[in-house]
Every structure is written in structure tokens, then in C-alpha cells.
Design an enzyme around this catalytic site. Structure first.
Site, PDB file in Angstrom:
ATOM      1  N   SER A 136      50.500  65.804  52.098  1.00 13.04           N
ATOM      2  CA  SER A 136      49.995  67.174  51.180  1.00 13.04           C
ATOM      3  C   SER A 136      50.198  68.095  52.003  1.00 13.04           C
ATOM      4  O   SER A 136      49.866  68.628  53.120  1.00 13.04           O
ATOM      5  CB  SER A 136      48.467  66.867  51.098  1.00 13.04           C
ATOM      6  OG  SER A 136      48.001  68.090  50.241  1.00 13.04           O
ATOM      7  N   GLU A 214      47.931  66.237  39.626  1.00  8.17           N
ATOM      8  CA  GLU A 214      46.615  66.043  40.144  1.00  8.17           C
ATOM      9  C   GLU A 214      45.657  67.103  39.557  1.00  8.17           C
ATOM     10  O   GLU A 214      45.712  68.127  39.895  1.00  8.17           O
ATOM     11  CB  GLU A 214      46.452  65.825  41.543  1.00  8.17           C
ATOM     12  CG  GLU A 214      45.205  65.465  41.885  1.00  8.17           C
ATOM     13  CD  GLU A 214      45.135  65.226  43.531  1.00  8.17           C
ATOM     14  OE1 GLU A 214      44.003  64.820  44.100  1.00  8.17           O
ATOM     15  OE2 GLU A 214      46.232  65.400  44.116  1.00  8.17           O
ATOM     16  N   ASP A 239      40.888  63.827  40.231  1.00  2.62           N
ATOM     17  CA  ASP A 239      40.446  63.928  41.556  1.00  2.62           C
ATOM     18  C   ASP A 239      38.867  64.491  41.343  1.00  2.62           C
ATOM     19  O   ASP A 239      37.857  63.531  41.207  1.00  2.62           O
ATOM     20  CB  ASP A 239      41.154  64.676  42.423  1.00  2.62           C
ATOM     21  CG  ASP A 239      40.395  64.980  43.931  1.00  2.62           C
ATOM     22  OD1 ASP A 239      39.565  64.425  44.156  1.00  2.62           O
ATOM     23  OD2 ASP A 239      41.358  65.776  44.437  1.00  2.62           O
ATOM     24  N   LYS A 263      38.150  59.324  46.576  1.00  2.20           N
ATOM     25  CA  LYS A 263      38.079  59.889  47.860  1.00  2.20           C
ATOM     26  C   LYS A 263      36.452  59.281  48.109  1.00  2.20           C
ATOM     27  O   LYS A 263      35.662  59.542  47.233  1.00  2.20           O
ATOM     28  CB  LYS A 263      37.801  61.290  47.616  1.00  2.20           C
ATOM     29  CG  LYS A 263      39.529  61.993  47.787  1.00  2.20           C
ATOM     30  CD  LYS A 263      39.427  63.454  47.784  1.00  2.20           C
ATOM     31  CE  LYS A 263      40.841  64.105  47.663  1.00  2.20           C
ATOM     32  NZ  LYS A 263      40.528  65.526  47.431  1.00  2.20           N
ATOM     33  N   GLY A 291      42.755  62.768  50.546  1.00  4.29           N
ATOM     34  CA  GLY A 291      42.573  63.138  51.923  1.00  4.29           C
ATOM     35  C   GLY A 291      41.584  64.422  51.908  1.00  4.29           C
ATOM     36  O   GLY A 291      41.649  65.269  50.815  1.00  4.29           O
TER      37      GLY A 291
END
Length: 369
Positions: A136, A214, A239, A263, A291
Site C-alpha cells: 500500500s 476500496e 473496508d 482487518k 494493514g
């Protein structure tokens, strides 16, 4: 299983480079670690991934500290449990605070795995011993710097490149990247920076053959994402809208996304992560592990959950050296040509370097039975 001591740490670690998203720029990472000890001296470790400011979600580091100190750790330190799954019922009366819950639950899972002489991956039901990972990259001031960063990560073998976008830094940025890298697996992350009023911009991304976009719209939103997904070809990946099994179930039923970024901290821990994994596997929705700029402890947990079968897309768990001059674990997490090996040692499989930990510790509190 019992714990006779739980230790709460607040750390401050400086990342090698500033990391910029639509939320802002971060370089000094202030976060929590939880250590759970049993009577035989074994330690389990969990990481609290909340940031210093409540920008990604409503949680922030000091809030997580208070939640753990005042409520969660006192609930757990005196209890006997059969399994880490029992924590869901124990934590249920306390609303949200998922990152605080996940930090303590992660330490309990690690300790449980060590007590049973299993790797954390095995304890969770993982089936893979290799995991593909991507990288990322934050927003840069110049195309040249971004392109240089991408070339470096392509050379290192990462299996997917993610770039951050925001209004005014989107279509032309992606066009420039695609001009120089026409065939790399590429995705963009908007971190909730757009609304349906920007649908023409989001539709324009279809021409670039992206793996996914995303979280383009508001955190928590499912309905507008469903409207958007019907209008664009690029798969929407959620997300910040997925905080629980029920969120994932509703998103799937509404057609809000085609992919989910899971996550551990955002959904409240490994037990809920497993439940979401199983749901998505049955529904044919692929997962990848996102992450949160973790230290090695959090990275180890990410590797373990990503070993489950339906994590079929490259995740964000890059090598420790990408972020830290020296991590707090040994050995450090190392991706070789974009592939991580799942550690088969007991628990998370990495040793926490107490000397390094102490160097970065700002505050510490010990809880005993």
C-alpha cells in the site's frame, strides 16, 4: 485457560517514511500492546491498532487504553475460560471499541495456541503455508515519486500495488500510473473520500482495469455502495463499512461489494474474523487482509488469519523493513518476491524483543489476579 498477569503497554515508534491518505499524514505511530501471561510463564501478545487520532474510526489510542484498563482487562483477569471464543460473550455488554477488544483477544489467542503447542494459524484453522502480499502506497506530491515507489515495489516482487486516491488526486494519477505500468495488478483506496455526487469520477476509473476500488463512499455505508456497484464495472471492496459479521452479511445481501478487506482490529478480533471468513467463503466473496501500520506483533496476527482458505487476494502485510528501522520482533516479517511464509512455531511464531519494546514504551500498567 487462566491468566495470572496481563500487561498493557503504550508505545511510540517512528515509521521510516510518512504515510499519507485522505485522512492526513502519519509518521509517529502511537499504539498499544497487550501481554497475557499464564502461571507457567508463557506470554501471549496482541496489538491495538487504533491511531492517535479518531480519523480512521471513532477509536483512538488513549480511548483504547482507558477501555482496556477500566473494563476489558478487569473482566478477563479473574476468569477461567475454555477457549478464546469465550471472550465474545464476555465483551458483548460493552459496545463497539473493537480495536481495544481485538488487542486483548489477540493476546489470549496467542497464549492459547502456545499452551496447546500449535501455531496461531493452526489454532485458527489455517490451511496455507504461503501467502501472497501486496503493498500500500500513500499519496505523493509528485508523479515521479509515486512512479519511483511503484517501480521499487514491482522489483521487490509484490503481487499487487495499492495506491491511495482522493478528490483532485484520482483519475489523472491512475492514468499516469497505468501509462507506465499497463499490466500490473493495481487497485485504488479512497478511504471514504467520495459521495454518489462523484459517480462520474468513479465510473471513469473503469477504463483502467483495476482489481478493485476500496471504500469509495462513507464509512459504515452499505446502501449507497450498493447503488454505486450497480453503476460501475470495477469491483467495490468494503473496508470501513464492515465492523462485524452482520455488516458483512448485510453487505452481501444488498450487493454493496464484490470483495471485502478484513482487518482484525476493525471487526473486534480473530473470532469475529473467522466468522466473517466462513460467511464470505459460502457466499463466494473473496477476502484479503488489510494493514493498519502494525508492528511485528500485529503483522504476525495478520499472517495467521490470512492463512485461512478464503483469503484469496494479496493482502497488505508487507515486510517489517518497509515501515520500521528495527521491528520489535525476531525474526522480522520478511516478504520474499511478494510471498510470506506462515510461521509454524507455537503461537504467533515470533519472539518479542523486550529491550526494543522498552525503548519505545511510553506507559505501562500491570494487572494481576
Amino acid at each position: 485457560m487462566e491468566m495470572n498477569e496481563i500487561i498493557l503497554y503504550k508505545l511510540k515508534m517512528r515509521m521510516k517514511n510518512p504515510f499519507t491518505t485522505s485522512f492526513g499524514t502519519e509518521q509517529d505511530r502511537i499504539f498499544l500492546l497487550v501481554e497475557a501471561k499464564d502461571a507457567n510463564g508463557r506470554s501471549g501478545w496482541g496489538e491495538g491498532v487504533a491511531s492517535e487520532r479518531p480519523l480512521y474510526s471513532e477509536e483512538f489510542t488513549q480511548q483504547s487504553w482507558y477501555m482496556l484498563e477500566q473494563f476489558l482487562i478487569p473482566e478477563v483477569i479473574h476468569r477461567k475460560m475454555d477457549h478464546p471464543n469465550d471472550l465474545q460473550a464476555i465483551f458483548q455488554p460493552y459496545k463497539r471499541n473493537h480495536m481495544a477488544k481485538a488487542a486483548l483477544e489477540g493476546a489470549v489467542w496467542d497464549l492459547y495456541a502456545k499452551q496447546n503447542n500449535q501455531s496461531l494459524s493452526q489454532a485458527l484453522g489455517g490451511s496455507k503455508n504461503k501467502i501472497e502480499v501486496g503493498i500500500s502506497l500513500g499519496i505523493e506530491d509528485s508523479y515521479a515519486k509515486l512512479l519511483e515507489n511503484i517501480q521499487g515495489k514491482v522489483n521487490e516482487g509484490y503481487k499487487r500495488i495499492k495506491i491511495k486516491i482522493k478528490p483532485g488526486k484520482d483519475i489523472e494519477v491512475v492514468r499516469e500510473v497505468r501509462k507506465h505500468f499497463p499490466s500490473i495488478p493495481l487497485m485504488v483506496d479512497a478511504n471514504s473520500a467520495y459521495t454518489l455526487r462523484d459517480i462520474d469520477v468513479l465510473k471513469a476509473l473503469d477504463e483502467f482495469d483495476l482489481m478493485m476500488i476500496e471504500q469509495p463512499l462513507a464509512a459504515g455505508d452499505l446502501i449507497d455502495h450498493a447503488k454505486l456497484q450497480k453503476e460501475i464495472k470495477t469491483p467495490v471492496c468494503l473496508d470501513e463499512s464492515i465492523h462485524s459479521y452482520n455488516d458483512a452479511r448485510q453487505a452481501i445481501e444488498l450487493g454493496s461489494c464484490k470483495i471485502i478487506n478484513l482487518k482484525i482490529g476493525r471487526v473486534g478480533g480473530l473470532t469475529e474474523s473467522k466468522r466473517i471468513h466462513d460467511l464470505c467463503e459460502q457466499a463466494g466473496i473473496p477476502l484479503w487482509c488489510g494493514g493498519m501500520l502494525e508492528s511485528g506483533v500485529g503483522r504476525a496476527h495478520n499472517i495467521a488469519i490470512a492463512s485461512l482458505a478464503n483469503f484469496t487476494l494479496p493482502g497488505d502485510t508487507a515486510s517489517s523493513s518497509r515501515y520500521w528501522e528495527k521491528d520489535i520482533i525476531d525474526p522480522e516479517v520478511v516478504a520474499e518476491q511478494g510471498v510470506l511464509t506462515v510461521n509454524d512455531c507455537p503461537g504467533i511464531g515470533y519472539n518479542v524483543l523486550m529491550n526494543e519494546l522498552e525503548k519505545h514504551t511510553m506507559e505501562k500498567k500491570v494487572f494481576t489476579k
